[in-house]
Design a protein around this motif. Structure first.
Motif, PDB file in Angstrom:
ATOM      1  N   GLN A  81       0.860  -1.228   0.094  1.00  0.00           N
ATOM      2  CA  GLN A  81       0.129  -0.054   0.048  1.00  0.00           C
ATOM      3  C   GLN A  81       0.848   1.085  -0.076  1.00  0.00           C
ATOM      4  O   GLN A  81       0.412   2.054  -0.576  1.00  0.00           O
ATOM      5  CB  GLN A  81      -0.974   0.127   1.297  1.00  0.00           C
ATOM      6  CG  GLN A  81      -1.992  -0.889   1.255  1.00  0.00           C
ATOM      7  CD  GLN A  81      -3.058  -1.183   2.411  1.00  0.00           C
ATOM      8  OE1 GLN A  81      -2.304  -1.563   3.651  1.00  0.00           O
ATOM      9  NE2 GLN A  81      -4.244  -0.811   2.308  1.00  0.00           N
ATOM     10  N   ARG A  82       1.731   1.227   0.765  1.00  0.00           N
ATOM     11  CA  ARG A  82       2.694   2.348   0.876  1.00  0.00           C
ATOM     12  C   ARG A  82       3.348   2.808  -0.441  1.00  0.00           C
ATOM     13  O   ARG A  82       3.544   4.009  -0.781  1.00  0.00           O
ATOM     14  CB  ARG A  82       3.893   2.059   2.035  1.00  0.00           C
ATOM     15  CG  ARG A  82       4.595   3.316   2.143  1.00  0.00           C
ATOM     16  CD  ARG A  82       6.019   2.830   3.310  1.00  0.00           C
ATOM     17  NE  ARG A  82       5.332   2.872   4.533  1.00  0.00           N
ATOM     18  CZ  ARG A  82       5.892   2.454   5.576  1.00  0.00           C
ATOM     19  NH1 ARG A  82       7.120   2.224   5.551  1.00  0.00           N
ATOM     20  NH2 ARG A  82       5.264   2.486   6.713  1.00  0.00           N
ATOM     21  N   TYR A  83       3.919   1.701  -1.186  1.00  0.00           N
ATOM     22  CA  TYR A  83       4.151   2.045  -2.504  1.00  0.00           C
ATOM     23  C   TYR A  83       3.542   2.068  -3.717  1.00  0.00           C
ATOM     24  O   TYR A  83       3.681   2.131  -4.977  1.00  0.00           O
ATOM     25  CB  TYR A  83       5.381   0.674  -2.752  1.00  0.00           C
ATOM     26  CG  TYR A  83       6.646   0.946  -2.038  1.00  0.00           C
ATOM     27  CD1 TYR A  83       7.885   1.778  -2.662  1.00  0.00           C
ATOM     28  CD2 TYR A  83       6.836   0.487  -0.693  1.00  0.00           C
ATOM     29  CE1 TYR A  83       8.905   1.816  -1.952  1.00  0.00           C
ATOM     30  CE2 TYR A  83       8.150   0.805  -0.062  1.00  0.00           C
ATOM     31  CZ  TYR A  83       9.041   1.376  -0.603  1.00  0.00           C
ATOM     32  OH  TYR A  83      10.297   1.516  -0.185  1.00  0.00           O
ATOM     33  N   GLY A  84       2.275   2.463  -3.442  1.00  0.00           N
ATOM     34  CA  GLY A  84       0.994   2.521  -4.436  1.00  0.00           C
ATOM     35  C   GLY A  84       0.784   1.275  -5.042  1.00  0.00           C
ATOM     36  O   GLY A  84      -0.173   1.486  -6.138  1.00  0.00           O
ATOM     37  N   VAL A  85       1.135   0.110  -4.800  1.00  0.00           N
ATOM     38  CA  VAL A  85       0.751  -1.122  -5.562  1.00  0.00           C
ATOM     39  C   VAL A  85      -0.840  -1.348  -5.253  1.00  0.00           C
ATOM     40  O   VAL A  85      -1.572  -1.794  -6.068  1.00  0.00           O
ATOM     41  CB  VAL A  85       1.725  -2.402  -5.369  1.00  0.00           C
ATOM     42  CG1 VAL A  85       1.222  -3.523  -5.836  1.00  0.00           C
ATOM     43  CG2 VAL A  85       3.245  -1.914  -5.509  1.00  0.00           C
ATOM     44  N   ILE A  86      -0.979  -1.725  -3.829  1.00  0.00           N
ATOM     45  CA  ILE A  86      -2.392  -1.634  -3.502  1.00  0.00           C
ATOM     46  C   ILE A  86      -3.257  -0.404  -3.284  1.00  0.00           C
ATOM     47  O   ILE A  86      -2.644   0.359  -2.518  1.00  0.00           O
ATOM     48  CB  ILE A  86      -2.402  -2.594  -2.468  1.00  0.00           C
ATOM     49  CG1 ILE A  86      -1.869  -3.959  -2.502  1.00  0.00           C
ATOM     50  CG2 ILE A  86      -3.633  -2.487  -1.784  1.00  0.00           C
ATOM     51  CD1 ILE A  86      -1.845  -4.940  -1.249  1.00  0.00           C
ATOM     52  N   THR A  87      -4.256  -0.137  -3.936  1.00  0.00           N
ATOM     53  CA  THR A  87      -4.952   1.010  -3.736  1.00  0.00           C
ATOM     54  C   THR A  87      -6.500   0.669  -3.255  1.00  0.00           C
ATOM     55  O   THR A  87      -7.231   1.624  -2.760  1.00  0.00           O
ATOM     56  CB  THR A  87      -5.038   1.910  -5.024  1.00  0.00           C
ATOM     57  OG1 THR A  87      -5.693   1.219  -5.974  1.00  0.00           O
ATOM     58  CG2 THR A  87      -3.764   2.397  -5.394  1.00  0.00           C
ATOM     59  N   SER A  88      -6.588  -0.623  -3.507  1.00  0.00           N
ATOM     60  CA  SER A  88      -8.055  -0.975  -3.095  1.00  0.00           C
ATOM     61  C   SER A  88      -8.091  -1.564  -1.605  1.00  0.00           C
ATOM     62  O   SER A  88      -7.356  -2.213  -1.071  1.00  0.00           O
ATOM     63  CB  SER A  88      -8.488  -2.159  -4.097  1.00  0.00           C
ATOM     64  OG  SER A  88      -9.641  -3.020  -3.423  1.00  0.00           O
ATOM     65  N   LYS A  89      -9.100  -0.861  -0.811  1.00  0.00           N
ATOM     66  CA  LYS A  89      -9.417  -1.264   0.714  1.00  0.00           C
ATOM     67  C   LYS A  89      -9.770  -2.764   0.497  1.00  0.00           C
ATOM     68  O   LYS A  89      -9.251  -3.772   1.429  1.00  0.00           O
ATOM     69  CB  LYS A  89     -10.379  -0.616   1.158  1.00  0.00           C
ATOM     70  CG  LYS A  89     -10.590  -0.947   2.662  1.00  0.00           C
ATOM     71  CD  LYS A  89     -11.949  -0.077   3.056  1.00  0.00           C
ATOM     72  CE  LYS A  89     -12.056  -0.452   4.614  1.00  0.00           C
ATOM     73  NZ  LYS A  89     -13.341   0.248   5.400  1.00  0.00           N
ATOM     74  N   LYS A  90     -10.526  -3.271  -0.283  1.00  0.00           N
ATOM     75  CA  LYS A  90     -11.121  -4.836  -0.435  1.00  0.00           C
ATOM     76  C   LYS A  90     -10.008  -5.708  -0.709  1.00  0.00           C
ATOM     77  O   LYS A  90      -9.866  -6.716   0.002  1.00  0.00           O
ATOM     78  CB  LYS A  90     -12.373  -4.702  -1.554  1.00  0.00           C
ATOM     79  CG  LYS A  90     -12.694  -6.238  -1.395  1.00  0.00           C
ATOM     80  CD  LYS A  90     -13.318  -6.765  -0.197  1.00  0.00           C
ATOM     81  CE  LYS A  90     -13.888  -8.012  -0.505  1.00  0.00           C
ATOM     82  NZ  LYS A  90     -14.661  -8.782   0.673  1.00  0.00           N
TER      83      LYS A  90
END
Length: 290
Positions: A81-90
């Motif tokens: 998430q920090r590196y912008g790979v995961i942007t989806s909460k789900k």
């Protein structure tokens, strides 16, 4: 996060693609083809695994993931998430629930962002590729929907699909190596998807994934975990109108294709990014290493 071209190293990359997501999965070449600056880049997991399948190796993330600092599944997700790979909460929630450590070979570091060999000339993709594919398919992995995972390997992504579609949906894994099917079932039985496996909404089968799994078609989402020279027609046929397939296509040079079947049955295809996967082939060819 700000990334400049000078701070990025993409292995085997012949060009720069400005959007961040285009940096996710550059084609990887064997060690003698890639160039790096050893004084800048070091990884304690410096072996052939990083050249196997579904990798993005750009400098800042590779330097970050190296070593043993990441020792928890939740920490792995947080760093993606920090590196912008995961942007989806789900997607973050699902990847936190399905512990990657249950799906990698014993003795390997489960949370490092690299693919890993799982035997039989097969691999489990890097965490960032799993996250990327889950996000591309998220709208087609809603509760009650049907998902097909071709080349399901260790069962990791099939288990993620099962959590997303829930007990009213169906998640099907197809893998042509019987030993991998057996071990993937054991992996899933240790995970939070175990109840879905027991109830039958999640299942893994021995079969040629190039032919899909017609018994449970049509599918809202299809994921293919190996590179096909061209998109197999049976998979297109088994895709539901309104459905989406994510599949790497190509031989030496591969692109992650997003295939949408429109409501009128027509097909649209776009390239998401460049990738490097093991080939989607027959069982015998895979075992021979072709």
């Amino acid at each position: 996060m700000n990334l400049s071209y000078s701070s990025v190293i993409a292995y085997g990359c012949r060009y720069f693609a400005p959007p961040f997501k285009q940096l996710l999965s550059y084609t990887l070449l064997p060690p003698h083809h890639h160039h790096r600056r050893p004084s800048l880049l070091h990884s304690s997991f410096n072996n052939l695994n990083r050249f196997l399948t579904g990798n993005s190796l750009f400098f800042r993330m590779e330097r970050f993931w190296s070593g043993s600092a990441i020792d928890k599944n939740k920490a792995m997700v947080e760093h993606l998430q920090r590196y912008g790979v995961i942007t989806s909460k789900k997607v973050a929630e699902v990847m936190e629930k399905i512990d990657r450590a249950l799906f990698v070979p014993d003795g390997t570091p489960p949370y490092v962002d690299t693919p890993m060999a799982i035997g039989y000339n097969a691999t489990i993709s890097a965490p960032h590729m799993h996250a990327t594919c889950l996000q591309l398919l998220e709208e087609n992995l809603q509760p009650g929907m049907r998902a097909l995972d071709v080349g399901s390997g260790t069962g990791y992504l099939t288990a993620c699909f099962a959590l997303m579609v829930g007990p009213q949906g169906r998640a099907i894994g197809v893998e042509h190596i019987p030993e991998l099917v057996a071990s993937s079932i054991k992996n899933i039985e240790k995970s939070l998807a175990a109840s879905l496996l027991k109830e039958g909404s999640l299942s893994v089968h021995v079969g040629d994934g190039r032919k899909g799994w017609p018994e449970c078609a049509q599918y809202d989402a299809i994921h293919v975990g190996a590179a096909a020279p061209e998109i197999p027609q049976p998979l297109i046929d088994q895709l539901k109108p309104g459905g989406r397939m994510v599949i790497p296509v190509g031989n030496i040079f591969q692109d992650l294709k997003v295939v949408n079947k429109n409501l009128d049955g027509s097909i649209s295809v776009r390239s998401e990014t460049s990738v490097r996967y093991v080939p989607l082939t027959s069982r015998d060819a895979q075992l021979r290493g072709y």
